[in-house]
Design a protein around this motif. Structure first.
Motif, PDB file in Angstrom:
ATOM      1  N   GLU A  45       0.826  -1.203   0.000  1.00 60.15           N
ATOM      2  CA  GLU A  45       0.000   0.000   0.000  1.00 60.15           C
ATOM      3  C   GLU A  45       0.863   1.256   0.000  1.00 60.15           C
ATOM      4  OE1 GLU A  45      -2.386  -0.371   3.477  1.00 60.15           O
ATOM      5  OE2 GLU A  45      -3.493  -2.132   2.754  1.00 60.15           O
ATOM      6  N   ASN A  46       0.477   2.222  -0.867  1.00 55.89           N
ATOM      7  CA  ASN A  46       1.066   3.569  -0.855  1.00 55.89           C
ATOM      8  C   ASN A  46       2.588   3.548  -1.003  1.00 55.89           C
ATOM      9  OD1 ASN A  46      -1.525   5.008  -0.120  1.00 55.89           O
ATOM     10  ND2 ASN A  46      -1.285   3.762   1.717  1.00 55.89           N
ATOM     11  N   ILE A  47       3.085   2.780  -1.975  1.00 53.07           N
ATOM     12  CA  ILE A  47       4.539   2.755  -2.195  1.00 53.07           C
ATOM     13  C   ILE A  47       4.897   3.144  -3.628  1.00 53.07           C
ATOM     14  CG2 ILE A  47       4.981   1.082  -0.368  1.00 53.07           C
ATOM     15  CD1 ILE A  47       5.168  -1.087  -2.470  1.00 53.07           C
ATOM     16  N   GLY A  48       3.960   3.758  -4.347  1.00 54.11           N
ATOM     17  CA  GLY A  48       4.270   4.306  -5.667  1.00 54.11           C
ATOM     18  C   GLY A  48       4.417   3.296  -6.782  1.00 54.11           C
ATOM     19  N   LEU A  49       3.736   2.179  -6.710  1.00 50.68           N
ATOM     20  CA  LEU A  49       3.792   1.187  -7.787  1.00 50.68           C
ATOM     21  C   LEU A  49       3.041   1.704  -9.011  1.00 50.68           C
ATOM     22  CD1 LEU A  49       3.132  -2.097  -5.760  1.00 50.68           C
ATOM     23  CD2 LEU A  49       5.324  -1.042  -6.348  1.00 50.68           C
ATOM     24  N   THR A  50       3.575   1.413 -10.210  1.00 45.62           N
ATOM     25  CA  THR A  50       2.984   1.887 -11.457  1.00 45.62           C
ATOM     26  C   THR A  50       3.012   0.772 -12.485  1.00 45.62           C
ATOM     27  OG1 THR A  50       3.808   4.119 -11.029  1.00 45.62           O
ATOM     28  CG2 THR A  50       3.089   3.642 -13.263  1.00 45.62           C
ATOM     29  N   GLY A  51       1.859   0.537 -13.131  1.00 43.96           N
ATOM     30  CA  GLY A  51       1.812  -0.469 -14.178  1.00 43.96           C
ATOM     31  C   GLY A  51       0.641  -1.419 -13.986  1.00 43.96           C
ATOM     32  N   MET A  93      -3.824  -0.693  -2.464  1.00 47.82           N
ATOM     33  CA  MET A  93      -4.432   0.637  -2.447  1.00 47.82           C
ATOM     34  C   MET A  93      -3.372   1.735  -2.407  1.00 47.82           C
ATOM     35  SD  MET A  93      -5.751   1.152   1.503  1.00 47.82           S
ATOM     36  CE  MET A  93      -6.685  -0.355   1.595  1.00 47.82           C
ATOM     37  N   GLY A  94      -3.755   2.891  -2.943  1.00 45.36           N
ATOM     38  CA  GLY A  94      -2.917   4.078  -2.827  1.00 45.36           C
ATOM     39  C   GLY A  94      -1.678   4.065  -3.687  1.00 45.36           C
ATOM     40  N   ASN A  95      -1.694   3.359  -4.833  1.00 50.95           N
ATOM     41  CA  ASN A  95      -0.573   3.386  -5.766  1.00 50.95           C
ATOM     42  C   ASN A  95      -1.009   4.072  -7.055  1.00 50.95           C
ATOM     43  OD1 ASN A  95       1.757   1.760  -4.519  1.00 50.95           O
ATOM     44  ND2 ASN A  95       0.009   0.409  -4.140  1.00 50.95           N
ATOM     45  N   SER A  96      -0.279   3.850  -8.118  1.00 46.25           N
ATOM     46  CA  SER A  96      -0.633   4.419  -9.435  1.00 46.25           C
ATOM     47  C   SER A  96      -0.763   3.292 -10.449  1.00 46.25           C
ATOM     48  CB  SER A  96       0.426   5.433  -9.878  1.00 46.25           C
ATOM     49  OG  SER A  96       0.514   6.508  -8.971  1.00 46.25           O
ATOM     50  N   LEU A  97      -1.253   2.165 -10.016  1.00 44.21           N
ATOM     51  CA  LEU A  97      -1.409   1.014 -10.894  1.00 44.21           C
ATOM     52  C   LEU A  97      -2.476   1.305 -11.942  1.00 44.21           C
ATOM     53  CD1 LEU A  97      -1.299  -1.628  -8.047  1.00 44.21           C
ATOM     54  CD2 LEU A  97       0.507  -1.176  -9.707  1.00 44.21           C
ATOM     55  N   ASN A  98      -2.296   0.742 -13.126  1.00 44.26           N
ATOM     56  CA  ASN A  98      -3.193   1.072 -14.238  1.00 44.26           C
ATOM     57  C   ASN A  98      -3.521  -0.169 -15.049  1.00 44.26           C
ATOM     58  OD1 ASN A  98      -0.879   0.693 -15.966  1.00 44.26           O
ATOM     59  ND2 ASN A  98      -0.227   2.774 -15.409  1.00 44.26           N
ATOM     60  N   GLY A  99      -4.083   0.060 -16.223  1.00 41.29           N
ATOM     61  CA  GLY A  99      -4.535  -1.049 -17.047  1.00 41.29           C
ATOM     62  C   GLY A  99      -5.886  -1.540 -16.578  1.00 41.29           C
ATOM     63  N   SER A 100      -6.318  -2.663 -17.102  1.00 36.41           N
ATOM     64  CA  SER A 100      -7.610  -3.231 -16.724  1.00 36.41           C
ATOM     65  C   SER A 100      -7.464  -4.121 -15.501  1.00 36.41           C
ATOM     66  CB  SER A 100      -8.185  -4.026 -17.902  1.00 36.41           C
ATOM     67  OG  SER A 100      -7.291  -5.073 -18.259  1.00 36.41           O
ATOM     68  N   ASN A 133      -6.242   3.936  -7.312  1.00 40.02           N
ATOM     69  CA  ASN A 133      -5.279   3.680  -8.381  1.00 40.02           C
ATOM     70  C   ASN A 133      -5.822   4.278  -9.673  1.00 40.02           C
ATOM     71  OD1 ASN A 133      -2.901   1.860  -7.453  1.00 40.02           O
ATOM     72  ND2 ASN A 133      -4.666   0.934  -6.436  1.00 40.02           N
ATOM     73  N   ASN A 134      -5.339   3.803 -10.811  1.00 35.66           N
ATOM     74  CA  ASN A 134      -5.784   4.328 -12.108  1.00 35.66           C
ATOM     75  C   ASN A 134      -6.286   3.222 -13.020  1.00 35.66           C
ATOM     76  OD1 ASN A 134      -5.082   7.101 -11.618  1.00 35.66           O
ATOM     77  ND2 ASN A 134      -2.929   6.545 -11.889  1.00 35.66           N
ATOM     78  N   PHE A 135      -6.949   2.233 -12.454  1.00 34.48           N
ATOM     79  CA  PHE A 135      -7.467   1.138 -13.262  1.00 34.48           C
ATOM     80  C   PHE A 135      -8.586   1.644 -14.188  1.00 34.48           C
ATOM     81  CE2 PHE A 135      -5.829  -1.243  -9.521  1.00 34.48           C
ATOM     82  CZ  PHE A 135      -4.910  -2.029 -10.200  1.00 34.48           C
ATOM     83  N   ARG A 136      -8.584   1.108 -15.404  1.00 35.21           N
ATOM     84  CA  ARG A 136      -9.570   1.502 -16.400  1.00 35.21           C
ATOM     85  C   ARG A 136     -10.343   0.273 -16.865  1.00 35.21           C
ATOM     86  NH1 ARG A 136      -8.311   6.592 -18.658  1.00 35.21           N
ATOM     87  NH2 ARG A 136      -6.345   7.465 -17.890  1.00 35.21           N
TER      88      ARG A 136
END
Length: 678
Positions: free
Chosen positions: A103-109, A126-133, A151-154
Motif C-alpha cells: 500500500e502507498n509505495i508508488g507502484l505503477t503499471g 491501495m494508494g498506488n498508481s497502478l493502471n490497465g484493466s 489507483n488508475n485502473f480503467r
C-alpha cells in the motif's frame, strides 16, 4: 523452511530415492518392492508439485515486480523465497503466497500477472498508481479481502468477479472504471463491503440481495434509474453524485409521459372534418372565454387554502389518537406490579406475620431509606427481560429515582431467616465491577430485589443484538475493557469467599452489564443457590462439563463459564447454552475444530477486522479462553491469574482503526436475556 525448487535439488531427490530403494529393496519380496517404489514415487511427486507451485508464485511475484516497481521499493524480493518471511508485504500459508499487501509505495503499471496466484487470501494494493484493466479473477476463489482502491485502473469490472465466492471486502473505489456494475456481485453471499465510488460506472444498479452487506457506496459515478429495494437501507451519501439515480433514499422517481412525436396517434375519423372558417371561434369569443378563466394567483390561493384545511384535520386526527394511545399506555405501565399490590398490603399479611415482623423493604448501605414499598409499587415500570431467575424491571419512582427490580421465582429456601442470610451475604459484597444489591423485600409468596440500574444494557445485547443496517460494532478496545472488568468482579468474589468457596453460579454475557461509564459489572451473584432443583436445571449460564454429573456450582465452573464469555467476545457468536439454543453453537468445540484445521483467523468476529495490528492480542485472548474451558477443572487457571493474563493483553494503547473495514450485518440472535438478566 520452504524448499526452493532447482535442478540440483531435484537430482538430489532422485539420487536419494534411488539409493534408498536399492538399499531397502534387497530385503523385500517382489510385491513389497513394487509397493515401496510406488510410495517413493508418490512422495517425490508431492514434493516436486509443492516446489513447483511455490516456484510459480515466485516467478509471478518477480514478474509483477519487474512491471510495476520503478522506484525499487521491492528490492528485497531478489533474495530467497517469498515464504522466507523477508519479502516486503508478502505472507504465506501452507507454503503458498496468501497475503500480498503493498500500500502507498508508488507502484505503477498493470497487475494482470497476479491472476495466477490461486492461493491469495488478502490482496491490498491501495494508494498506488497502478493502471490497465482489472485482472481475471477466476483463480481467486480463496480471496477474502480485495483492496485496489485509489489507483488508475480503467475498463469494466470483469464478470470473473463472481469467482470471489469467499470475499468479505471489495474496494475498487477512486479509479477510472467504466461500464455497468455486474450482476455477478449478487453471488458473493459473504460480502460485507462493496465500495465502487468515484469511478465512471454507468447503467442501472443491480438488485444485490446480500444479507451481510453493511458498507456500500456507489457515489460519484454516472448511474441511472431506480435504486433497487434491496439497496435502500443505506444512507443517501452512498448514492450522491449520480444525478440520474432516483428512489429512496435519494428522491422520488418522476416518470414523465413520452413526447407526442413518439405516441402512436390514430388518424382522424372521416366524419370529423377540420374546422371551416365559419366554425372557428372569433377573436371576441376567445377574449370572452379567456376572461372567464381564473387567474394563477386565485388558483394558488385555493390550493393553499385546501392544503391548510387538510393539514389541520390531519393534525387533529393524530392528536386525538395520540391522546387515546397515551392513556392506554399509562394504564398498562403507570403502576409497578399493580396486580401484586394487594399481596403486599399490611392487612393481608397481618394474619400471617406478627406486627413486628411485617414485610417491608430492607436496605443495606443507605443510612436513611430513600423510598418504601408503597413508593416502589406506585413507580412506573418497564420490563427489561425475563431470565431463569425471574423477571427484571426498570422502575422510575415519583421523585425521579431509577432502580432495577428483580422479581424472583421458584426460590427454594426454608424460611425468612435463610433468605435474609443470603441477602446479607449478597448485599455486603461490594465491588466496582459487581451490580450492587441495595434492598430486598421478603414475603411468603413474593420476593423482590432492588439493584442499581445500569443504563447501557448487557454484553449479550452489544454482541448479538441489532446486527443489521446502522449497527455500531463493538470495538476491540471496549471488548477487552469489558472482559477485564468482568474478570475482576469474578476474581473478587472468588477471593472474598475463598475459604467457603462460594461461586457466582450463573456467569454469562447477559449477566455482564454496563454502567453509564461503560464499565462492566457482573450481576446475579449469589442467587443460584436460592433456586429450587427445577429452576437450577434451567439456568442458562454456561455450565461446565462436570456440572452434568455433580449438579453443583463451583468456582472452577465459574472459570469455565467465563471462558465461554471470552469466546463470545472473540467470535461474535452466541453460545448454544443460551436461551435460544437453536441460534447458538458449541463454542469450545467449534473453535477447537477451526484451530485444528489451521484456520485460526476464521475464529474471530468479522467486526474486528477493521482494526490493524491486533492479531497478537486476538490470539493471546483466544489462548486464555481455551485454557479456561479445559475439560479438566484442575487445568483451569484461577480468576486472579486470568485477570493478570488479560491485563498483559492490552496496555493503554488503542488499536489503529482501518477505516476501510466496517462491520457486516448479521441476523439478530434474540434471547430472553437480551436486555438484562437482573
Amino acid at each position: 523452511m520452504p524448499l526452493v525448487y532447482n535442478e540440483r535439488h531435484e537430482m538430489a531427490i532422485v539420487r536419494g530415492g534411488r539409493h534408498l530403494f536399492t538399499k531397502v529393496s534387497g530385503t523385500m519380496g517382489p510385491g513389497c518392492r513394487i509397493c515401496f517404489l510406488l510410495v517413493v514415487i508418490t512422495i517425490f511427486i508431492n514434493i516436486t508439485t509443492c516446489d513447483a507451485d511455490l516456484l510459480s508464485d515466485n516467478q509471478t511475484l518477480l514478474a509483477f515486480k519487474a512491471s510495476v516497481d520503478m522506484n525499487g521499493k521491492l528490492e528485497n524480493w531478489s533474495q530467497g523465497s517469498p515464504c522466507d518471511g523477508n519479502w516486503y508485504g508478502v505472507a504465506c500459508q501452507d507454503g503458498r503466497v496468501a497475503h500480498l499487501v503493498l500500500e502507498n509505495i508508488g507502484l505503477t503499471g498493470p497487475i494482470t500477472v497476479l491472476s495466477s496466484l490461486d492461493q491469495l487470501r488478502v490482496l491490498s494494493l491501495m494508494g498506488n498508481s497502478l493502471n490497465g484493466s482489472l485482472p481475471d479473477m477466476s483463480n481467486w476463489a480463496n480471496l477474502k479481502l480485495l483492496y485496489l482502491n485509489e489507483n488508475n485502473f480503467r475498463g469494466e469490472i470483469p464478470p470473473s468477479v463472481s469467482a470471489l465466492v469467499h470475499a468479505l471486502r471489495i474496494d475498487l473505489s477512486n479509479n477510472k472504471l467504466i461500464g455497468p456494475i455486474p450482476d455477478s456481485f449478487s453471488s458473493l453471499t459473504h460480502l460485507a463491503t462493496l465500495r465502487l465510488e468515484n469511478n465512471f460506472l454507468s447503467g442501472m444498479l443491480p438488485s444485490l440481495n446480500l444479507t451481510l452487506l453493511n458498507d456500500f457506496n456507489v457515489s460519484g459515478n454516472e448511474l441511472s434509474g431506480r435504486i433497487p429495494i434491496t439497496l435502500r437501507n443505506f444512507d443517501i451519501s452512498a448514492y450522491a453524485g449520480n444525478p440520474e439515480l432516483c428512489g429512496y433514499p435519494v428522491s422520488a422517481c418522476n416518470f414523465s409521459l413520452p413526447p407526442i412525436s413518439s405516441v402512436n396517434l390514430q388518424p382522424p375519423s372521416p366524419s370529423v372534418l377540420p374546422c371551416s372558417p365559419m366554425t372557428r371561434p372569433t377573436d371576441e369569443r376567445l377574449k370572452k372565454a379567456s376572461g372567464n378563466r381564473l387567474s394563477v394567483g386565485v388558483i394558488a390561493a385555493i390550493v393553499v387554502g385546501d392544503a391548510s384545511v387538510l393539514l389541520i384535520v390531519i393534525v387533529m386526527f393524530l392528536f386525538y389518537y395520540w391522546k387515546r394511545y397515551s392513556r392506554r399506555l399509562d394504564r398498562t405501565t403507570s403502576k409497578f406490579l399493580e396486580s401484586e399490590k394487594g399481596e403486599f398490603s399490611s392487612d393481608q399479611h397481618s394474619v400471617q406475620v406478627p406486627e413486628v415482623k411485617k414485610s417491608k423493604l430492607v436496605f443495606f448501605d443507605w443510612k436513611k431509606p430513600m423510598f418504601d414499598l408503597e413508593d416502589l409499587l406506585r413507580a412506573s415500570a418497564e420490563m427489561l427481560g425475563k431470565g431463569s431467575l425471574g423477571t427484571a424491571y426498570k422502575a422510575v419512582l415519583e421523585d425521579g429515582t431509577i432502580v432495577a427490580v428483580k422479581r424472583l421465582k421458584e426460590v427454594n429456601v426454608s424460611g425468612r431467616k435463610e433468605f435474609e442470610q443470603q441477602m446479607e451475604l449478597i448485599g455486603n459484597t461490594q465491588h466496582s465491577h459487581l451490580v450492587q444489591l441495595r434492598a430486598y423485600y421478603y414475603a411468603k409468596e413474593e420476593k423482590l430485589l432492588v439493584y442499581d440500574y445500569l443504563p447501557n444494557g448487557s454484553l449479550y445485547s452489544l454482541l448479538h443484538g441489532n446486527r443489521g443496517p446502522g449497527r455500531t460494532p463493538l470495538d476491540w478496545t471496549t471488548r477487552v475493557k469489558i472482559a477485564l472488568g468482568a474478570a475482576r468482579g469474578l476474581a473478587f468474589i472468588h477471593q472474598e469467599y475463598s475459604t467457603p468457596k462460594i461461586p457466582h453460579g450463573n456467569v454469562k454475557s447477559s449477566n455482564i452489564l454496563l454502567d453509564k461509564n461503560g464499565n462492566a459489572c457482573l450481576g446475579d451473584f449469589g442467587l443460584a443457590p436460592l433456586m429450587n432443583a427445577t429452576a437450577a436445571s434451567r439456568l442458562v449460564g454456561y455450565r461446565a462439563p462436570e456440572h452434568n454429573e455433580t449438579r453443583r456450582f463451583s468456582q472452577k465452573a465459574d472459570v469455565y463459564s467465563f471462558g465461554i464469555v471470552l469466546l463470545e467476545i472473540l467470535t461474535g457468536k452466541a453460545s448454544a447454552q443460551s436461551a435460544m439454543q437453536d441460534k447458538g453453537i458449541d463454542l469450545p468445540r467449534w473453535v477447537q475444530s477451526v484451530v485444528r484445521e489451521e484456520w485460526t483467523a476464521e475464529v474471530f468476529d468479522i467486526e474486528l477486522m477493521r482494526y490493524k495490528n491486533i492479531e497478537e492480542e486476538l490470539v493471546g485472548m483466544l489462548q486464555i479462553a481455551m485454557v479456561c474451558v479445559s475439560q479438566s477443572p484442575d487445568l483451569r487457571p484461577k480468576m486472579s491469574q486470568v485477570v493478570k493474563l488479560i491485563e498483559q493483553i492490552r496496555g493503554d494503547q488503542s488499536p489503529q482503526r482501518d477505516e476501510s473495514f466496517e462491520s457486516p450485518n448479521l441476523s439478530p440472535s434474540p434471547s430472553e436475556d437480551v436486555g438484562t438478566s437482573l
